[in-house]
Write a protein that holds these residues in place. Sequence first.
Motif, PDB file in Angstrom:
ATOM      1  N   ALA A 192      58.561  41.527  40.937  1.00  0.00           N
ATOM      2  CA  ALA A 192      57.706  41.192  42.230  1.00  0.00           C
ATOM      3  C   ALA A 192      56.275  40.984  41.814  1.00  0.00           C
ATOM      4  O   ALA A 192      55.734  39.982  42.090  1.00  0.00           O
ATOM      5  CB  ALA A 192      57.730  42.738  42.938  1.00  0.00           C
ATOM      6  N   ILE A 193      55.688  41.805  40.999  1.00  0.00           N
ATOM      7  CA  ILE A 193      54.449  41.456  40.357  1.00  0.00           C
ATOM      8  C   ILE A 193      54.196  39.995  39.803  1.00  0.00           C
ATOM      9  O   ILE A 193      53.370  39.326  39.951  1.00  0.00           O
ATOM     10  CB  ILE A 193      54.012  42.439  39.244  1.00  0.00           C
ATOM     11  N   LEU A 194      55.297  39.594  38.920  1.00  0.00           N
ATOM     12  CA  LEU A 194      55.242  38.191  38.003  1.00  0.00           C
ATOM     13  C   LEU A 194      55.423  37.116  39.254  1.00  0.00           C
ATOM     14  O   LEU A 194      54.752  36.212  39.247  1.00  0.00           O
ATOM     15  CB  LEU A 194      56.390  38.232  37.178  1.00  0.00           C
ATOM     16  N   ALA A 241      50.847  41.896  27.853  1.00  0.00           N
ATOM     17  CA  ALA A 241      51.279  40.227  27.704  1.00  0.00           C
ATOM     18  C   ALA A 241      50.495  39.758  29.022  1.00  0.00           C
ATOM     19  O   ALA A 241      49.884  38.614  28.871  1.00  0.00           O
ATOM     20  CB  ALA A 241      52.642  39.885  27.865  1.00  0.00           C
ATOM     21  N   LEU A 242      50.354  40.384  29.978  1.00  0.00           N
ATOM     22  CA  LEU A 242      49.862  39.929  31.269  1.00  0.00           C
ATOM     23  C   LEU A 242      48.253  39.764  30.939  1.00  0.00           C
ATOM     24  O   LEU A 242      47.503  38.788  31.229  1.00  0.00           O
ATOM     25  CB  LEU A 242      49.945  40.692  32.389  1.00  0.00           C
ATOM     26  N   PRO A 281      47.282  36.545  44.948  1.00  0.00           N
ATOM     27  CA  PRO A 281      46.101  37.820  44.578  1.00  0.00           C
ATOM     28  C   PRO A 281      46.438  38.648  45.218  1.00  0.00           C
ATOM     29  O   PRO A 281      46.676  39.871  44.555  1.00  0.00           O
ATOM     30  CB  PRO A 281      44.823  36.811  44.676  1.00  0.00           C
ATOM     31  N   PRO A 282      46.116  39.024  46.490  1.00  0.00           N
ATOM     32  CA  PRO A 282      46.256  40.286  47.063  1.00  0.00           C
ATOM     33  C   PRO A 282      47.480  40.965  46.921  1.00  0.00           C
ATOM     34  O   PRO A 282      47.438  42.043  46.876  1.00  0.00           O
ATOM     35  CB  PRO A 282      46.068  40.027  48.615  1.00  0.00           C
ATOM     36  N   ALA A 283      48.659  40.303  47.115  1.00  0.00           N
ATOM     37  CA  ALA A 283      49.863  40.970  46.872  1.00  0.00           C
ATOM     38  C   ALA A 283      50.003  41.330  45.448  1.00  0.00           C
ATOM     39  O   ALA A 283      50.710  42.424  45.124  1.00  0.00           O
ATOM     40  CB  ALA A 283      50.998  39.924  46.982  1.00  0.00           C
ATOM     41  N   ALA A 284      49.754  40.539  44.449  1.00  0.00           N
ATOM     42  CA  ALA A 284      49.929  40.968  43.127  1.00  0.00           C
ATOM     43  C   ALA A 284      48.923  42.161  42.951  1.00  0.00           C
ATOM     44  O   ALA A 284      49.675  43.031  42.365  1.00  0.00           O
ATOM     45  CB  ALA A 284      49.389  39.800  42.285  1.00  0.00           C
ATOM     46  N   ARG A 285      47.660  42.115  43.260  1.00  0.00           N
ATOM     47  CA  ARG A 285      47.104  43.343  43.032  1.00  0.00           C
ATOM     48  C   ARG A 285      47.451  44.579  43.799  1.00  0.00           C
ATOM     49  O   ARG A 285      47.647  45.667  43.041  1.00  0.00           O
ATOM     50  CB  ARG A 285      45.532  43.116  43.819  1.00  0.00           C
ATOM     51  N   SER A 286      48.074  44.452  44.812  1.00  0.00           N
ATOM     52  CA  SER A 286      48.644  45.776  45.601  1.00  0.00           C
ATOM     53  C   SER A 286      49.867  46.034  44.743  1.00  0.00           C
ATOM     54  O   SER A 286      50.043  47.260  44.809  1.00  0.00           O
ATOM     55  CB  SER A 286      48.871  45.430  47.115  1.00  0.00           C
ATOM     56  N   LEU A 287      50.668  45.100  44.416  1.00  0.00           N
ATOM     57  CA  LEU A 287      51.874  45.657  43.810  1.00  0.00           C
ATOM     58  C   LEU A 287      51.775  46.341  42.465  1.00  0.00           C
ATOM     59  O   LEU A 287      52.386  47.268  42.174  1.00  0.00           O
ATOM     60  CB  LEU A 287      52.764  44.071  43.534  1.00  0.00           C
TER      61      LEU A 287
END
Lengths: 266, 266
Positions: free
Chosen positions: A214-216, A166-167, A224-230
């Motif tokens: 956490a990702i969502l 879905a993402l 963006p960096p947090a989302a990518r890392s997570l």
Amino acid sequence: MSIERRAWEVVLQNIELDLLSGRLRPGDHLPPERALAAELGVGRSSVREAIRVLEVLGLLRTSAGSGPTAGAIIVALPGGGMSALMRLQVAAQGFPVSDVVKTRLVLEASVVTELAEASAQASSTMDANASLHPDLTTPELLLCAMESPALTEGEFLALDAAFHLALATASGNQVVTATMAGLRSAIEGYVRAGATSLTSWPDTSARLRTEHRAILGAIEAGDPPAARSLVQSHIAGYYAETHLANHLPDLFANDHTDANGHPVAR
Amino acid sequence: MSIERRAWEVVLQNIELDLLSGRLRPGDHLPPERALAAELGVGRSSVREAIRVLEVLGLLRTSAGSGPTAGAIIVALPGGGMSALMRLQVAAQGFPVSDVVKTRLVLEASVVTELAEASAQASSTMDANASLHPDLTTPELLLCAMESPALTEGEFLALDAAFHLALATASGNQVVTATMAGLRSAIEGYVRAGATSLTSWPDTSARLRTEHRAILGAIEAGDPPAARSLVQSHIAGYYAETHLANHLPDLFANDHTDANGHPVAR
DNA sequence: TGTAGCGTGTGGTCAGACCACACCGCCCGA
DNA sequence: TCGGGCGGTGTGGTCTGACCACACGCTACA
């Protein structure tokens, strides 16, 4: 060079050219097999072989009978073909499982980064046009569904797959979406097998739930960096925790070849 | 659920299970079509449809005649199937060209980043084991070949494609390599058509040469961010410069759907 | 001993037949 | 006149049998 081709290749090429030229579009009917065979001067079985290929590739849907819903119809559903291709390539050892996981990591990271960037941009411009905001309704609903404690491992993993897909869908890139669907289905068996080797499924599923949130959250916060890392640690963590890790000692290493420089058979 | 399947699906599933269980491995021969048909209780034409699918997917190679080289042999060459799938999906408008380009951008960036990281790691550890260093011989040779001023546009573009593919190969990820090969072949026609609309092919090809050298230099210097940035501007620049840009106004935007939320037909 | 030629098994293709299915329209009864 | 049941018709799905081209391997002949 177009002579000397096998009959079914002629049929396939003919249909491809019809698609490229616009003579055939999604929703259109292919001519009946018998007519196509006569038109191209080949046997019906050759036509059927070409149609079968297109069907597996997700380009058309066939059904018997009569009427507007019957026959071979152009559909162009990319997911199906990608899944079959990836699944069979993994089965035939053309694709190492580790490469599948690595590729998934790359694509997934790109997806969440893009989503977070879009989210940040939409927020910063304060625009009233909500369409700039990526639609994260489906992922959110899936997360809610995953909260249920009554889920079996299989059901949970299915929802997990749906969440990640879905993402990708929300990012709007159909190629990435289809590829990720294919990658996932290719290692479906390994993922399920790995789940059974966990020390504690409740612990793991709880962790996965937290990580999903956490990702969502990072996406919606426009980070963006947090989302990518997570998302990277989320995926890598699951594969490291499961028995699958035994097959993937080098998920983050660079030596994926044996002493002779050939890919290691797994 | 395995009942009620179409005959060719039974054959396909049977072969897939043989692959998964290891009864069939790369290099093995499939039983003769007639034997397989008798064994599975289906007609030979159904067996042929399944074999045809596997052939297009790049899983096996067929040849007539007798002897050890004849028959249907498991090969698991991922590139061919991916190319066919991507090409046809683009033709049938299942994959927008813009998504293909975007995906190529993501994968290519990942490839050069990984190569640069590996290069940096190999240099910093000063290890004598040269195998840690990614093998960039092929890309270098291709760059040399591209220096020739006698190349036609088609030849140059072919070398260009080979260069990018060689980078993917050097990264060692077979899934990424196959996917990139498929993406490239899917937009091959658009790339070639775009080249003819350039104001000055000599200028463009010179720029591409320079950019290629810079990318390879950043990889060898172990500078991942530079390599990533260079490859992204390299690809995006070419598509922006060519006529293809007319079809891709939104290469870096997020609105790739029309007012109805449906993908824009291109 | 060497080689030319044929036998044999393979995939490649075609023609024809039959089945199941789904629609479409006719026909008969109400 | 209207409604529903029922067979016609065209579609994909499958099987059978036949023939061809090809490549290998063996044999018989020089």
